[in-house]
Write an enzyme that holds these catalytic residues in place. Sequence first.
Site, PDB file in Angstrom:
ATOM      1  N   TYR A 109      53.743  60.128  -6.576  1.00 10.24           N
ATOM      2  CA  TYR A 109      53.648  58.704  -6.893  1.00 10.24           C
ATOM      3  C   TYR A 109      52.205  58.316  -6.591  1.00 10.24           C
ATOM      4  O   TYR A 109      51.311  59.149  -6.601  1.00 10.24           O
ATOM      5  CB  TYR A 109      54.710  57.986  -6.055  1.00 10.24           C
ATOM      6  CG  TYR A 109      54.916  56.518  -6.291  1.00 10.24           C
ATOM      7  CD1 TYR A 109      54.847  55.956  -7.570  1.00 10.24           C
ATOM      8  CD2 TYR A 109      55.210  55.674  -5.227  1.00 10.24           C
ATOM      9  CE1 TYR A 109      55.055  54.606  -7.766  1.00 10.24           C
ATOM     10  CE2 TYR A 109      55.428  54.318  -5.412  1.00 10.24           C
ATOM     11  CZ  TYR A 109      55.346  53.791  -6.686  1.00 10.24           C
ATOM     12  OH  TYR A 109      55.550  52.447  -6.872  1.00 10.24           O
ATOM     13  N   LYS A 182      58.149  57.485 -11.083  1.00  7.71           N
ATOM     14  CA  LYS A 182      59.038  56.428 -10.601  1.00  7.71           C
ATOM     15  C   LYS A 182      60.484  56.901 -10.556  1.00  7.71           C
ATOM     16  O   LYS A 182      61.209  56.643  -9.585  1.00  7.71           O
ATOM     17  CB  LYS A 182      58.930  55.206 -11.515  1.00  7.71           C
ATOM     18  CG  LYS A 182      57.677  54.384 -11.319  1.00  7.71           C
ATOM     19  CD  LYS A 182      57.810  53.470 -10.102  1.00  7.71           C
ATOM     20  CE  LYS A 182      56.591  52.574  -9.988  1.00  7.71           C
ATOM     21  NZ  LYS A 182      56.712  51.576  -8.925  1.00  7.71           N
ATOM     22  N   GLU A 253      57.094  49.334 -16.452  1.00  5.94           N
ATOM     23  CA  GLU A 253      56.112  49.832 -15.485  1.00  5.94           C
ATOM     24  C   GLU A 253      54.711  49.813 -16.093  1.00  5.94           C
ATOM     25  O   GLU A 253      54.491  50.340 -17.190  1.00  5.94           O
ATOM     26  CB  GLU A 253      56.481  51.260 -15.071  1.00  5.94           C
ATOM     27  CG  GLU A 253      55.602  51.833 -13.993  1.00  5.94           C
ATOM     28  CD  GLU A 253      55.755  51.131 -12.658  1.00  5.94           C
ATOM     29  OE1 GLU A 253      54.779  51.124 -11.893  1.00  5.94           O
ATOM     30  OE2 GLU A 253      56.845  50.592 -12.386  1.00  5.94           O
ATOM     31  N   ASP A 254      53.767  49.215 -15.380  1.00  2.00           N
ATOM     32  CA  ASP A 254      52.344  49.250 -15.737  1.00  2.00           C
ATOM     33  C   ASP A 254      52.054  48.796 -17.165  1.00  2.00           C
ATOM     34  O   ASP A 254      51.207  49.364 -17.860  1.00  2.00           O
ATOM     35  CB  ASP A 254      51.768  50.649 -15.485  1.00  2.00           C
ATOM     36  CG  ASP A 254      51.620  50.936 -13.994  1.00  2.00           C
ATOM     37  OD1 ASP A 254      51.788  50.001 -13.190  1.00  2.00           O
ATOM     38  OD2 ASP A 254      51.343  52.099 -13.637  1.00  2.00           O
ATOM     39  N   ASP A 277      56.086  45.887 -11.350  1.00  2.00           N
ATOM     40  CA  ASP A 277      54.784  45.362 -10.958  1.00  2.00           C
ATOM     41  C   ASP A 277      54.874  43.884 -10.590  1.00  2.00           C
ATOM     42  O   ASP A 277      54.137  43.405  -9.723  1.00  2.00           O
ATOM     43  CB  ASP A 277      53.774  45.550 -12.095  1.00  2.00           C
ATOM     44  CG  ASP A 277      53.680  46.997 -12.512  1.00  2.00           C
ATOM     45  OD1 ASP A 277      53.312  47.829 -11.677  1.00  2.00           O
ATOM     46  OD2 ASP A 277      53.995  47.296 -13.679  1.00  2.00           O
ATOM     47  N   ALA A 310      44.878  37.090  -8.626  1.00  2.00           N
ATOM     48  CA  ALA A 310      46.151  36.505  -9.070  1.00  2.00           C
ATOM     49  C   ALA A 310      46.481  36.895 -10.507  1.00  2.00           C
ATOM     50  O   ALA A 310      46.557  36.059 -11.406  1.00  2.00           O
ATOM     51  CB  ALA A 310      46.091  34.989  -8.914  1.00  2.00           C
ATOM     52  N   ALA A 313      50.754  41.021 -10.673  1.00  2.00           N
ATOM     53  CA  ALA A 313      51.327  41.300  -9.367  1.00  2.00           C
ATOM     54  C   ALA A 313      51.179  40.104  -8.433  1.00  2.00           C
ATOM     55  O   ALA A 313      52.139  39.678  -7.774  1.00  2.00           O
ATOM     56  CB  ALA A 313      50.669  42.533  -8.753  1.00  2.00           C
ATOM     57  N   ASN A 428      45.621  49.227  -4.001  1.00  2.00           N
ATOM     58  CA  ASN A 428      45.481  50.659  -3.784  1.00  2.00           C
ATOM     59  C   ASN A 428      44.849  51.287  -5.024  1.00  2.00           C
ATOM     60  O   ASN A 428      44.804  50.653  -6.063  1.00  2.00           O
ATOM     61  CB  ASN A 428      46.835  51.301  -3.435  1.00  2.00           C
ATOM     62  CG  ASN A 428      47.924  51.020  -4.440  1.00  2.00           C
ATOM     63  OD1 ASN A 428      47.708  51.149  -5.636  1.00  2.00           O
ATOM     64  ND2 ASN A 428      49.094  50.621  -3.970  1.00  2.00           N
ATOM     65  N   ASN A 472      55.033  49.191   0.052  1.00  2.00           N
ATOM     66  CA  ASN A 472      55.210  50.115  -1.069  1.00  2.00           C
ATOM     67  C   ASN A 472      56.468  49.723  -1.834  1.00  2.00           C
ATOM     68  O   ASN A 472      57.537  49.539  -1.247  1.00  2.00           O
ATOM     69  CB  ASN A 472      55.343  51.541  -0.528  1.00  2.00           C
ATOM     70  CG  ASN A 472      55.242  52.587  -1.617  1.00  2.00           C
ATOM     71  OD1 ASN A 472      55.870  52.475  -2.659  1.00  2.00           O
ATOM     72  ND2 ASN A 472      54.440  53.617  -1.377  1.00  2.00           N
ATOM     73  N   ASN A 473      56.348  49.597  -3.151  1.00  2.00           N
ATOM     74  CA  ASN A 473      57.502  49.210  -3.970  1.00  2.00           C
ATOM     75  C   ASN A 473      58.675  50.151  -3.826  1.00  2.00           C
ATOM     76  O   ASN A 473      59.809  49.785  -4.141  1.00  2.00           O
ATOM     77  CB  ASN A 473      57.095  49.143  -5.446  1.00  2.00           C
ATOM     78  CG  ASN A 473      56.123  48.028  -5.736  1.00  2.00           C
ATOM     79  OD1 ASN A 473      55.462  47.512  -4.832  1.00  2.00           O
ATOM     80  ND2 ASN A 473      56.014  47.639  -6.994  1.00  2.00           N
TER      81      ASN A 473
END
Length: 571
Positions: A109, A182, A253-254, A277, A310, A313, A428, A472-473
């Site tokens: 990940y 994921k 995702e993303d 996210d 902002a 996320a 990160n 961490n998600n």
Amino acid sequence: MGREYDQDTTVGNSVLRIRTRGRAVLSNPMTNRGTAFTSEQRELLEIDGLMPTGFTTLENQTRRVYEQYRSNKSMLGKFLTLNALRDRNEVLFYHLLSSHLEEMLPVIYTPTIGEAIERFSSTYNRPRGVFLSIDHPEKMEQALKNYGLSAEDVDLLCVTDSEGILGIGDQGIGGIQIAIGKLSVYTAAAGIHPRRTIPVVLDTGTDNLGLLSSDLYLGERHGRVRGQRYDDFIDQFVQTVTTLFPHAMIHWEDVGTANAYRILDRYKDEVCTFNDDIQGTAAVVLAALLAAVDVTGIDLEDHRIVVFGAGSAGMGIAGLVRDEMLRTGRSTTPEDAYSRFWPIGIQGLYLEGDHRLHDFQKPWARSRLDVAGWDVKDPSSIGLLDVVRNVRPTILIGTSTKGGAFTEEVVREMAAHTPRPIIFPLSNPTSRAEATPADVLEWTDGRALIATGSPFEAVDHQGVRHTIAQSNNALIFPGLGLGVAACRANRVTPGMISAAAQALAGLVNTWRPGAPLLPSMSDLRLVSATVAIAVATQAAEEGVAERPLSDPIQQVYERMWQPRYPEIEVI
């Protein structure tokens, strides 16, 4: 799937019924167990002589592959070793991963997955997942069917269009790796059977010139498609998935910032959909905030919150915290809740009338009257230090990917006006974190309450060891997916997200000096089960659970697949 083997994937460990014989048994990662086949199994499956004669237990196999893993010096090498293991023996892969989850999570990940995504086309080996091209929408339904799973077999699809990958942006076809990563966490942390998930990449082209100029690039070779054609492609995907897999949750995702909110808003009330996210990040940050707020003794709705960076996320976090204020505040109105937030982007503090703001950002923009009379360096772009000096925030959240943005001057200014500043540098990888915990503790005389996006070692300060919570998600999304699957929720509601955050916050005791604000990543199985129970219970209360749980603890536990070799029935 039925041609080679059958297994009930809705329970922890059911009998594996194998039809195939010979080398085909060893080539399928779900039927292969290598040297762990007994002599009787080898004879019945016609694989005698196709491996060394010695018998090895799963535990000894795990020891062997762990030594192989550790012999790799680079993080990408470790990633590729794990990838190869999963392709040949899925049970062994997940047994190894579950046994060393905290150590290996940064490999499968974030952050290592970023390098694997960037180098996807050059390190490509064996296909995994479903690749859907915007240039061939007519092939979408058959491509999803070709994955070999039926309507009752799928709990989750993790899908990306690869435009907003981690902190590295547009990565084209390589985004399939984030979906695979994921789903590996869903299995390792929450016990969702690996054959109940589908990773998907929506190949809409790429604006990454480095990829387009590479002879090795495996995706569509044109710029990223946008506008109505993109929207039609997304709509076709959602409608196709909900027809083929009516009980599955779609995990986005993303996806690029400009599209992530639009897609979530478009479908959240129609299908079971979740954006990690936006909602996953928000839930785990909310959990850490609830724990921190408890320490300060100040009610959540009375805090002043600056969100630096902002985007999707950051605004997702603000939205969930605002909802929590409205849910728990004594007499908080929507106007009151919005007034507690000060969002800052690339252009500075968000102000009304700024045409550069996306639609989802505009409701958070401050009135120009709010900043009238401020003494600022540049009135056309009010920066972080200006906001901190004038607002005197009690909570500072960083989702900017701008390393070092929380400078000593910013942190000391904040700490001068609040006894327990809550400071979350969440970006990160580590190089992009807005500040390090050691610096924040030094600049606040050890008073700060901290959570970070990347893992950091404990910090010793003035005789107190501060264990740093990693926001961490993975502390949220696996349990959420398990809860949704267990009760067959047909929606993911704000109440379910809040229930997940509250369940997570309830697992920590923050009263010991230096205690972390979140559970350890080593406790992910416990965390995921706890979150799943809370989510399923809330879904039932809201009437969105098609199969409400009568005995939540037992039913969630039974649903969690364990990476062990099951009993084999040769048919």
